[in-house]
Each structure stands twice: as C-alpha cells, then as structure tokens.
Design a protein around this motif. Structure first.
Motif, short mmCIF file in Angstrom:
data_model
loop_
_atom_site.label_atom_id
_atom_site.label_comp_id
_atom_site.label_asym_id
_atom_site.label_seq_id
_atom_site.Cartn_x
_atom_site.Cartn_y
_atom_site.Cartn_z
N THR A 11 -17.48 -12.35 110.15
CA THR A 11 -17.90 -11.27 111.04
C THR A 11 -18.22 -11.88 112.40
O THR A 11 -18.89 -12.91 112.48
N TYR A 12 -17.74 -11.24 113.46
CA TYR A 12 -18.01 -11.69 114.82
C TYR A 12 -19.05 -10.77 115.45
O TYR A 12 -19.00 -9.54 115.26
N VAL A 13 -20.00 -11.36 116.19
CA VAL A 13 -21.11 -10.59 116.75
C VAL A 13 -21.35 -10.99 118.20
O VAL A 13 -21.10 -12.14 118.59
N CYS A 14 -21.84 -10.05 118.98
CA CYS A 14 -22.16 -10.33 120.37
C CYS A 14 -23.48 -11.11 120.44
O CYS A 14 -24.47 -10.71 119.83
N PRO A 15 -23.53 -12.23 121.22
CA PRO A 15 -24.77 -13.00 121.33
C PRO A 15 -25.90 -12.21 121.98
O PRO A 15 -27.07 -12.50 121.74
N MET A 16 -25.55 -11.20 122.79
CA MET A 16 -26.58 -10.43 123.50
C MET A 16 -26.89 -9.10 122.80
O MET A 16 -27.99 -8.57 122.95
N HIS A 17 -25.92 -8.57 122.10
CA HIS A 17 -26.09 -7.25 121.47
C HIS A 17 -25.72 -7.38 119.99
O HIS A 17 -24.55 -7.25 119.63
N ALA A 18 -26.73 -7.67 119.18
CA ALA A 18 -26.50 -7.97 117.77
C ALA A 18 -25.91 -6.80 117.01
O ALA A 18 -25.37 -6.97 115.91
N ASP A 19 -26.02 -5.59 117.58
CA ASP A 19 -25.47 -4.43 116.88
C ASP A 19 -23.97 -4.30 117.09
O ASP A 19 -23.31 -3.48 116.43
N VAL A 20 -23.39 -5.10 117.98
CA VAL A 20 -21.95 -5.07 118.23
C VAL A 20 -21.28 -6.13 117.36
O VAL A 20 -21.49 -7.33 117.57
N THR A 21 -20.50 -5.70 116.40
CA THR A 21 -19.81 -6.62 115.49
C THR A 21 -18.34 -6.22 115.39
O THR A 21 -17.95 -5.10 115.73
N CYS B 61 -17.50 -8.03 123.80
CA CYS B 61 -18.49 -6.97 123.68
C CYS B 61 -18.20 -5.87 124.70
O CYS B 61 -18.05 -6.15 125.89
N PRO B 62 -18.11 -4.61 124.25
CA PRO B 62 -17.83 -3.52 125.20
C PRO B 62 -19.01 -3.24 126.13
O PRO B 62 -18.84 -2.55 127.14
N GLN B 63 -20.19 -3.80 125.85
CA GLN B 63 -21.37 -3.53 126.68
C GLN B 63 -21.54 -4.57 127.79
O GLN B 63 -21.82 -4.23 128.93
N CYS B 64 -21.35 -5.87 127.42
CA CYS B 64 -21.59 -6.91 128.42
C CYS B 64 -20.36 -7.76 128.70
O CYS B 64 -20.37 -8.59 129.63
N GLY B 65 -19.31 -7.61 127.92
CA GLY B 65 -18.09 -8.35 128.16
C GLY B 65 -18.07 -9.75 127.57
O GLY B 65 -17.07 -10.47 127.70
N MET B 66 -19.17 -10.19 126.93
CA MET B 66 -19.20 -11.53 126.37
C MET B 66 -18.28 -11.62 125.15
O MET B 66 -18.06 -10.63 124.44
N LYS B 67 -17.76 -12.82 124.91
CA LYS B 67 -16.96 -13.04 123.72
C LYS B 67 -17.84 -12.97 122.48
O LYS B 67 -18.94 -13.52 122.47
N LEU B 68 -17.32 -12.29 121.46
CA LEU B 68 -18.04 -12.26 120.20
C LEU B 68 -17.89 -13.62 119.52
O LEU B 68 -16.85 -14.26 119.60
N VAL B 69 -18.95 -14.06 118.84
CA VAL B 69 -18.92 -15.34 118.15
C VAL B 69 -19.07 -15.11 116.66
O VAL B 69 -19.60 -14.08 116.21
N ALA B 70 -18.59 -16.07 115.87
CA ALA B 70 -18.68 -15.95 114.42
C ALA B 70 -20.14 -15.93 114.00
O ALA B 70 -20.94 -16.73 114.47
N ALA B 71 -20.49 -15.00 113.13
CA ALA B 71 -21.87 -14.91 112.66
C ALA B 71 -22.27 -16.21 112.00
O ALA B 71 -21.54 -16.77 111.19
N GLY B 72 -23.43 -16.70 112.35
CA GLY B 72 -23.91 -17.96 111.78
C GLY B 72 -23.46 -19.16 112.57
O GLY B 72 -23.79 -20.29 112.22
N GLY B 73 -22.70 -18.97 113.65
CA GLY B 73 -22.22 -20.11 114.45
C GLY B 73 -22.29 -19.76 115.91
O GLY B 73 -22.60 -18.64 116.30
#
Length: 248
Positions: A26-36, A43-55
C-alpha cells in the motif's frame, strides 16, 4: 487462504499447508495519511509522491514468484522452481511482517473451497500450474502411468495426498467405468461405511486405501475430478482385458 497468518521469511501456513506468498503493498502520502493507493502515484492534495507503507520510498521495480517469494528478478521471467511467471512486486511485493501468533482454528480439515488468490489465478495456466498423479513403484507420472488389469481382478490401491508441495489441497479421485471400489481405510483407520463408490475425496495430507473391483473390459481413465487439475495433466488411462474363455 488465511490472510491473518503472516511471517517475516518464506514459510508455510500452519492451517492449510500452503506456502506463504508476498503480501500486497500500500502506498501512502507522507503528509496526508488518509490518501492511499495500490500502486505508485502522487497525492491529489499536495502533489507529493506516495511512498510504500512502512518505508520511506517505494521499492525498486522487480518481479516475484507468487508461489516462491524468495525468487525475484529485475525483468519478466519465470520461476526456476515451479515455472510460474514472475509478477510485478506491485501485485505481489516482498514485505516483512511479524510472525503471526498461533491461531486456534480447531485444526485444519484438509479441505479448501475458498478462492482468495486472484493474483496467482491470473498468473496460472496449464504450462506453469502442474498437478501430478505419481506411481511410486515405477516413478511414472500422469499419462505415463501404464496399469493393466483383467476383468475379475480386485486391486488394493493406496492414494497418498502429500503435504510436501506448493499448494496442498483436497483432490476427488475418480475411476471411470472399469468397475467400482470400496474405501478400506482413511489415515490407517478402517472405514466403517463400506459402500461401493467411483469417487473418493482425499483431503490434504490424507492417505486412503481403496479396493478396486475390476468388472468391465476396455480402456478406462482415472483422474482428479477438479477440472483445472485434469486439464493440467492429473489423469491417466489403463487397460482392462477380458478374462480368457475356459478351455472346453
């Protein structure tokens, strides 16, 4: 089959005996944990790349065997152990989990009717998912098994559904019109219900003794009654000769 069972290294499930496969990432936004998401994205909210959960970053692109997660490659290939096509790690990534605590499921019954393996099912075909009937006396496999009987024979056959395989599961063993058989024992315990059958269900890890009553001449077939297993080769034919006429 039992997603609550996890481990940090390749192993087998204590409930059903299947080899553990890599878990989905699962990939998650570092700034918006609800975006997976289920794949690399932004991330559609801040544009950051999603990262693998736990990494801190997604794992490098690689391919892994659905049945043998220790087998990985950097390009599409096949597993040297089972022949299955390697799938992208986005679909079956290598992931570490804490070992599951023992679960009390009342003991496995050796039966598997659920289907919770879409990734493996999509990657499977008769070329890489191979089921076998093996004659332990001769080493012959599937269609190479060459039994021959005569009408009137009564043959004791031991059927062993071994656990030492990638996917231990039940197999309904069926014998076509050569005759009929009795189930004599299950796991060494005498069968109390002695009725004539043409099919017996072998649970995973089970040994069953049957007594085949040969009554009809011809070319007959024995096989697993699960269609996908028969299609992959889990069948063979055997000859039954007529009993010679008595000399007068």
């Amino acid at each position: 089959m039992h997603p609550e069972v996890t481990a940090s290294e390749p192993s087998t499930c204590p409930i059903c005996g299947m080899r553990l496969v890599a878990a989905a990432v699962t990939y998650v936004c570092p700034m918006h944990a609800d975006v997976t998401a289920g794949e690399p994205s932004t991330c559609p909210q801040c544009g950051m790349k999603l990262v693998a959960a736990g990494g801190s970053a997604p794992a490098a692109a690689s391919y892994v065997c659905p049945m043998h997660p220790e087998v990985i490659g950097t390009a599409p290939s096949t597993c040297p152990i089972c022949g299955m096509k390697l799938v992208p790690t986005e679909g079956a990534p290598a992931a570490a989990h804490e070992a599951a605590e023992p679960h009390d499921h009342g003991g496995g019954d050796g039966l598997e009717w659920e289907d919770l393996m879409p990734d493996i099912n999509r990657a499977s075909d008769p070329g890489n998912m191979i089921w076998q009937l093996i004659d332990r006396e001769t080493g012959a496999v599937n269609h190479a098994i060459d039994w021959a009987f005569t009408v009137g024979d009564r043959v004791k056959i031991r059927l062993v559904n071994e656990m030492d395989q990638d996917h231990p599961m039940h197999h309904p063993f069926h014998v076509h019109g050569a005759g009929r058989f009795l189930v004599l024992t299950r796991g060494g315990t005498p069968e109390p219900n002695l009725v004539w059958k043409d099919t017996v269900l072998l649970r995973a890890g089970e040994t069953v003794d049957i007594l085949l009553d040969i009554s009809n001449p011809g070319l007959w077939m024995a096989h697993c009654h699960i269609a996908e297993h028969t299609e992959s080769g889990m069948m063979f034919s055997f000859n039954v000769a007529r009993r010679p006429e008595p000399v007068r």
